[in-house]
Design an enzyme around this catalytic site. Sequence first.
Site, PDB file in Angstrom:
ATOM      1  CG  HIS A   1      68.689   1.232   0.512  1.00  0.00           C
ATOM      2  ND1 HIS A   1      69.720   0.708   1.303  1.00  0.00           N
ATOM      3  CD2 HIS A   1      67.842   0.193   0.719  1.00  0.00           C
ATOM      4  CE1 HIS A   1      69.549  -0.273   1.888  1.00  0.00           C
ATOM      5  NE2 HIS A   1      68.389  -0.808   1.705  1.00  0.00           N
TER       6      HIS A   1
ATOM      7  CD1 TRP B   1      35.612  -9.296 -27.164  1.00  0.00           C
ATOM      8  CD2 TRP B   1      35.957  -7.233 -28.397  1.00  0.00           C
ATOM      9  NE1 TRP B   1      36.796  -8.965 -27.116  1.00  0.00           N
ATOM     10  CE2 TRP B   1      37.086  -7.955 -27.613  1.00  0.00           C
ATOM     11  CE3 TRP B   1      35.808  -6.345 -29.062  1.00  0.00           C
ATOM     12  CZ2 TRP B   1      38.245  -6.774 -27.792  1.00  0.00           C
ATOM     13  CZ3 TRP B   1      37.010  -5.450 -29.400  1.00  0.00           C
ATOM     14  CH2 TRP B   1      38.187  -5.809 -28.453  1.00  0.00           C
TER      15      TRP B   1
ATOM     16  CD  GLU C   1      48.705   5.749 -18.813  1.00  0.00           C
ATOM     17  OE1 GLU C   1      48.346   5.319 -20.011  1.00  0.00           O
ATOM     18  OE2 GLU C   1      48.133   4.934 -18.015  1.00  0.00           O
TER      19      GLU C   1
ATOM     20  NE  ARG D   1      27.852  -4.059 -25.857  1.00  0.00           N
ATOM     21  CZ  ARG D   1      27.515  -4.048 -24.560  1.00  0.00           C
ATOM     22  NH1 ARG D   1      27.228  -3.113 -23.936  1.00  0.00           N
ATOM     23  NH2 ARG D   1      27.817  -5.074 -23.980  1.00  0.00           N
TER      24      ARG D   1
ATOM     25  CD  GLU E   1      48.580  -0.269 -13.983  1.00  0.00           C
ATOM     26  OE1 GLU E   1      47.308   0.321 -14.922  1.00  0.00           O
ATOM     27  OE2 GLU E   1      49.476  -0.243 -14.520  1.00  0.00           O
TER      28      GLU E   1
ATOM     29  CE  LYS F   1      43.627   0.977 -24.445  1.00  0.00           C
ATOM     30  NZ  LYS F   1      43.654   0.953 -23.192  1.00  0.00           N
TER      31      LYS F   1
ATOM     32  CB  CYS G   1      28.404  -9.370 -28.418  1.00  0.00           C
ATOM     33  SG  CYS G   1      29.393 -10.653 -28.264  1.00  0.00           S
TER      34      CYS G   1
ATOM     35  CG  ASN H   1      26.892  -9.458 -24.069  1.00  0.00           C
ATOM     36  OD1 ASN H   1      28.242  -9.467 -24.401  1.00  0.00           O
ATOM     37  ND2 ASN H   1      26.603  -8.438 -23.223  1.00  0.00           N
ATOM     38  N   GLY H   2      27.990 -12.554 -24.004  1.00  0.00           N
ATOM     39  CA  GLY H   2      28.425 -13.285 -22.893  1.00  0.00           C
ATOM     40  C   GLY H   2      29.264 -14.579 -22.927  1.00  0.00           C
TER      41      GLY H   2
ATOM     42  CE  LYS I   1      46.232   3.278 -16.212  1.00  0.00           C
ATOM     43  NZ  LYS I   1      47.008   1.980 -16.466  1.00  0.00           N
TER      44      LYS I   1
HETATM   45  C1  AGP Z   1      48.592   1.701 -19.961  1.00  0.00           C
HETATM   46  O1  AGP Z   1      47.439   2.613 -19.271  1.00  0.00           O
HETATM   47  C2  AGP Z   1      48.970   2.473 -21.361  1.00  0.00           C
HETATM   48  N1  AGP Z   1      47.912   2.495 -22.341  1.00  0.00           N
HETATM   49  C3  AGP Z   1      50.162   1.654 -21.839  1.00  0.00           C
HETATM   50  O2  AGP Z   1      51.147   1.836 -20.882  1.00  0.00           O
HETATM   51  C4  AGP Z   1      49.980   0.335 -22.464  1.00  0.00           C
HETATM   52  O3  AGP Z   1      49.751  -0.529 -21.055  1.00  0.00           O
HETATM   53  C5  AGP Z   1      51.161  -0.128 -23.030  1.00  0.00           C
HETATM   54  O4  AGP Z   1      51.049   0.554 -24.382  1.00  0.00           O
HETATM   55  C6  AGP Z   1      50.915  -1.632 -23.626  1.00  0.00           C
HETATM   56  O5  AGP Z   1      49.832  -1.672 -24.255  1.00  0.00           O
HETATM   57  P1  AGP Z   1      49.366  -3.190 -24.693  1.00  0.00           P
HETATM   58  O6  AGP Z   1      48.866  -3.926 -23.535  1.00  0.00           O
HETATM   59  O7  AGP Z   1      48.541  -3.005 -25.557  1.00  0.00           O
HETATM   60  O8  AGP Z   1      50.629  -4.077 -25.478  1.00  0.00           O
END
Ligand code: AGP
Length: 618
Positions: free
Chosen positions: A514, A83, A498, A27, A491, A613, A2, A109-110, A495
């Site tokens: 393999h 939030w 991306e 935020r 992961e 996003k 928050c 906040n928290g 990153k």
């Molecule tokens: C991750 O860095 C990406 N932005 C993307 O892979 C994301 O994780 C994916 O679109 C899933 O989003 P969500 O967790 O909002 O469902």
Amino acid sequence: MCGIVGYVGGRPCRDLLIAGLEKLEYRGYDSAGLSLLANGRIDSVRAVGNLANLRAAVADELDEGAVAVAQTEATIGLAHTRWATHGRVTEENAHPHSDEDGDVHIVLNGIIENHSELRAELRAEGHKFSSETDAEIVAHLIEGHYDGDLTAAVRAAFAELRGHYAFVAMHAEHPETLVGARNECPLVVGVGDGETFLASAIPAFLRETRSVMGIENDEIVTISPGGVEVTSAAGEPRSRELQQVTWDEEEAERGGYSTFMMKEIHEQPDAVAETITDRLPEVDEVDLSELSISAEQAQRFRRIVIVACGTSYHAGLVGRYAIETWARVPVEMDVASEYRYRDPVVGPGDLVIGITQSGETADTLAAMRLARERGAHVLAITNVMGSQATRDADSVLFTRAGLEIGVAATKTFTSQVAAIYLLGLWLAQSRGCIDRGRIAELIAELKALPRKIGETIESTDAQVRAVARGHYQGRFFLYIGRHIGLPVCLEGALKMKEITYIPSDAYAAGEMKHGPIALLDETTPVVCVATDSPVLEKVLSNVAEVGARGADVIAIATEGSEIVSEAADQTLFVPRTDWILQPILAVIPLQLLAYHTARLLGLNVDQPRNLAKTVTVE
Ligand code: AGP
């Protein structure tokens, strides 16, 4: 996460406070409110939705001639953007909160970890509550301790609270005093000419003053128009330097970091702490009563299916290892965009977990709905209260990472992993699969994670920057790992893809021979997750395999594990924890590697090309 802001000074502060909230919008929030004190009376205005709704509500109050809000001469007040974590998104649950008589108002906040027991005690003393929030407790506690000295009452209330929070209090009898307290969550003071601000972040008052004072943990701060008094929780005076902030407004929104992604990487200790804090009220028991799933129901689950996309899918993969290891129930994984079209065999007796930080990803929602239609119990792990996922699920486990602006998920990943560790442990506890002693060990380790995440960021950042400098012009990155290290590799590779656009792949280390080993030559950086685990020896034999092809091996290892640094070309150490929990630490250097590589390539890490996003399209 928050946003809080308070003002005491000579100027009418209603609009100053709302302007402060606007600077905290980054935020993220779902409701907002403010309280103003004038002529010994406090008036509050709160509204669900964005600040335009709050402004409209204030305008309505003005029309009705409400005293404090109407009279622009109110020169002391509190304001808040919420939030939601405890209690639905409603006006009643929006801050500021007050005691019954409306004399004490607070913004927080928290998370208050022991809010249930305090609420029960206060109820027994006759207090009546008007919200579902944990925060309202604080106003009643201060009222209970108040005998004319607001700072003393706040100090006494602070002593009874447990959790991860910061708050500011105002009392109708003190038109020139605000008192704040900090336990982990940020709190800063802005010192102006005859006026003083208190806020959760500097942007809230940066337009008005650049003279800032940081409040440390376990400190109480009393502000007035002309001054600031900082004391310890025990009451000893504390001296504090004023610092001059040189950030521009945009930098301020990023909390002084050069990008939102780096800010969010540094917010991971808080995000994980807030996600676990009040779900671990006891030393040997996990409390997930918010799921409304009984232990009997948990015992009857014959299978668990996890569906998700992107980074959330990788969090689910970590969860599979934890749940199967601790709760001994089979876990099936699938990317949601595949699951929904493969006519899956799913139904009563299955627990289907949809992981989605935004709560709006179309494929994950569709997979959850399909499973629900076929009779499975659907649980959503999401970061956004009120999102579609919360409506498409029977149970919801919220992560508490706050708004994530960087497209590349970081703090939402680690808080998802923390949430799924809680779920794994709760399932094991409910199914009687592991004893209390082991649960207590794991809970102690979980509670230490926020600190260890902070240490990992501090201790590896410079080293990772050097590794990136050596490889940012690379044509291809390969990530290898085994067992619970593999999702971390996936992961890390995501990153890298991306935000650097460099082709990157993650592979089960045992699979190298393999085929993929053909990709390697002396120019290939191979990132290997080699944290302590029952398969470390196997991983090291794979390190030898890729090393023999001349590849430059960058290993992530558990502190003190010299055997890895002997095998790899470069080794980044992360703090020791239980091997099942290591992924939440091992991913940090991989986030940083992608970040520094992208920065060296001069790329926009917050808004990479071709990516959104939240993916709401099918
Ligand atoms: C991750 O860095 C990406 N932005 C993307 O892979 C994301 O994780 C994916 O679109 C899933 O989003 P969500 O967790 O909002 O469902």
